[in-house]
Design a protein around this motif. Sequence first.
Motif, PDB file in Angstrom:
ATOM      1  N   ASN A 152       0.789  -1.080  -0.003  1.00  0.00           N
ATOM      2  CA  ASN A 152      -0.105  -0.040   0.126  1.00  0.00           C
ATOM      3  C   ASN A 152       1.022   1.116  -0.089  1.00  0.00           C
ATOM      4  N   SER A 153       0.264   2.223  -0.602  1.00  0.00           N
ATOM      5  CA  SER A 153       0.959   3.555  -0.595  1.00  0.00           C
ATOM      6  C   SER A 153       1.570   4.195   0.670  1.00  0.00           C
ATOM      7  N   ASP A 154       0.926   3.973   1.732  1.00  0.00           N
ATOM      8  CA  ASP A 154       1.385   4.325   2.909  1.00  0.00           C
ATOM      9  C   ASP A 154       2.474   3.759   3.770  1.00  0.00           C
ATOM     10  N   CYS A 155       2.803   2.539   3.377  1.00  0.00           N
ATOM     11  CA  CYS A 155       3.638   1.574   3.914  1.00  0.00           C
ATOM     12  C   CYS A 155       5.232   2.219   3.883  1.00  0.00           C
ATOM     13  N   PRO A 156       5.847   2.499   4.701  1.00  0.00           N
ATOM     14  CA  PRO A 156       7.183   3.024   4.544  1.00  0.00           C
ATOM     15  C   PRO A 156       8.038   2.118   3.930  1.00  0.00           C
ATOM     16  N   GLU A 157       8.907   2.545   3.028  1.00  0.00           N
ATOM     17  CA  GLU A 157       9.831   1.840   2.198  1.00  0.00           C
ATOM     18  C   GLU A 157      10.605   0.731   2.895  1.00  0.00           C
ATOM     19  N   SER A 158      10.891   1.269   4.292  1.00  0.00           N
ATOM     20  CA  SER A 158      11.674   0.262   4.930  1.00  0.00           C
ATOM     21  C   SER A 158      10.943  -0.956   5.268  1.00  0.00           C
ATOM     22  N   GLU A 159       9.673  -0.824   5.235  1.00  0.00           N
ATOM     23  CA  GLU A 159       8.643  -2.060   5.729  1.00  0.00           C
ATOM     24  C   GLU A 159       8.040  -2.959   4.684  1.00  0.00           C
ATOM     25  N   ARG A 160       8.522  -2.492   3.490  1.00  0.00           N
ATOM     26  CA  ARG A 160       7.841  -3.228   2.512  1.00  0.00           C
ATOM     27  C   ARG A 160       8.405  -4.620   2.046  1.00  0.00           C
ATOM     28  N   LYS A 161       9.665  -4.989   2.442  1.00  0.00           N
ATOM     29  CA  LYS A 161      10.151  -6.287   2.254  1.00  0.00           C
ATOM     30  C   LYS A 161       9.529  -7.155   3.620  1.00  0.00           C
ATOM     31  N   PRO A 162       8.968  -8.187   3.432  1.00  0.00           N
ATOM     32  CA  PRO A 162       8.615  -9.003   4.532  1.00  0.00           C
ATOM     33  C   PRO A 162       9.632  -9.298   5.470  1.00  0.00           C
ATOM     34  N   ARG A 163       9.653  -9.035   6.817  1.00  0.00           N
ATOM     35  CA  ARG A 163      10.525  -9.628   7.872  1.00  0.00           C
ATOM     36  C   ARG A 163      10.274 -10.977   8.349  1.00  0.00           C
ATOM     37  N   PRO A 164      11.114 -11.797   9.056  1.00  0.00           N
ATOM     38  CA  PRO A 164      10.663 -13.148   9.606  1.00  0.00           C
ATOM     39  C   PRO A 164       9.286 -12.750  10.618  1.00  0.00           C
ATOM     40  N   ALA A 165       8.467 -13.710  10.573  1.00  0.00           N
ATOM     41  CA  ALA A 165       7.246 -13.910  11.305  1.00  0.00           C
ATOM     42  C   ALA A 165       6.839 -14.944  11.752  1.00  0.00           C
ATOM     43  N   ASP A 166       6.266 -15.086  13.129  1.00  0.00           N
ATOM     44  CA  ASP A 166       5.708 -16.041  13.707  1.00  0.00           C
ATOM     45  C   ASP A 166       4.423 -16.395  13.351  1.00  0.00           C
ATOM     46  N   VAL A 167       3.488 -15.419  13.253  1.00  0.00           N
ATOM     47  CA  VAL A 167       2.236 -15.380  13.173  1.00  0.00           C
ATOM     48  C   VAL A 167       1.696 -14.266  12.196  1.00  0.00           C
ATOM     49  N   VAL A 168       0.951 -14.676  11.298  1.00  0.00           N
ATOM     50  CA  VAL A 168       0.151 -13.584  10.246  1.00  0.00           C
ATOM     51  C   VAL A 168      -1.371 -13.967  10.725  1.00  0.00           C
ATOM     52  N   ALA A 169      -2.031 -12.943  11.144  1.00  0.00           N
ATOM     53  CA  ALA A 169      -3.212 -12.738  11.338  1.00  0.00           C
ATOM     54  C   ALA A 169      -4.075 -11.978  10.348  1.00  0.00           C
ATOM     55  N   ILE A 170      -5.245 -12.508   9.780  1.00  0.00           N
ATOM     56  CA  ILE A 170      -5.842 -11.958   8.695  1.00  0.00           C
ATOM     57  C   ILE A 170      -7.541 -11.720   9.197  1.00  0.00           C
ATOM     58  N   THR A 171      -8.127 -10.657   9.087  1.00  0.00           N
ATOM     59  CA  THR A 171      -9.178 -10.288   9.491  1.00  0.00           C
ATOM     60  C   THR A 171     -10.261 -10.747   8.599  1.00  0.00           C
ATOM     61  N   HIS A 172     -10.143 -10.510   7.351  1.00  0.00           N
ATOM     62  CA  HIS A 172     -11.106 -10.910   6.387  1.00  0.00           C
ATOM     63  C   HIS A 172     -10.455 -10.833   4.938  1.00  0.00           C
ATOM     64  N   GLY A 173     -11.212 -11.270   3.862  1.00  0.00           N
ATOM     65  CA  GLY A 173     -10.614 -11.846   2.712  1.00  0.00           C
ATOM     66  C   GLY A 173     -10.356 -10.575   1.702  1.00  0.00           C
ATOM     67  N   HIS A 174     -10.633  -9.501   1.820  1.00  0.00           N
ATOM     68  CA  HIS A 174     -10.373  -8.564   0.956  1.00  0.00           C
ATOM     69  C   HIS A 174      -8.802  -8.145   0.457  1.00  0.00           C
ATOM     70  N   PHE A 175      -8.542  -7.862  -0.734  1.00  0.00           N
ATOM     71  CA  PHE A 175      -6.938  -8.091  -1.065  1.00  0.00           C
ATOM     72  C   PHE A 175      -6.173  -7.247  -0.104  1.00  0.00           C
ATOM     73  N   ASP A 176      -6.675  -5.979   0.414  1.00  0.00           N
ATOM     74  CA  ASP A 176      -5.770  -5.136   1.116  1.00  0.00           C
ATOM     75  C   ASP A 176      -5.702  -5.628   2.557  1.00  0.00           C
TER      76      ASP A 176
END
Length: 120
Positions: free
Chosen positions: A31-55
């Motif tokens: 998304n356009s508001d994500c800081p450039e330094s955060e656009r590359k995924p970092r190691p994660a233990d959990v991903v939680a998704i609230t619902h199925g919209h692409f965003d």
Amino acid sequence: MPTKLTWLGSNAFHIQSPSGLSIYIDPWLENSDCPESERKPRPADVVAITHGHFDHVGQCMDIWRLYSPRVVAPQDLRRWLEKQGLPHDHRDGPDIGGTIELLGLSISLTDARHSGGAPD
């Protein structure tokens, strides 16, 4: 270490827990508001998704392919993610009103449509 919450633009967040767990919520890192330094995924233990919209689904599968975190999503979305390659795990697809425990976390699914917000 205190809990660190980083807003990644739009509805995306990254949480670093005091115990060191790395948690993404709705990881749309393009998304356009994500800081450039955060656009590359970092190691994660959990991903939680609230619902199925692409965003909200965002880069969930990219993060999973890179780091194999536990992916928590409502049952119907979880089944769709499994069709995209995520391994089946019935523990990580609760229903609305359900709570799951994993890695020392409690994740609860609520029906936000009926929590006093705007009417349907």
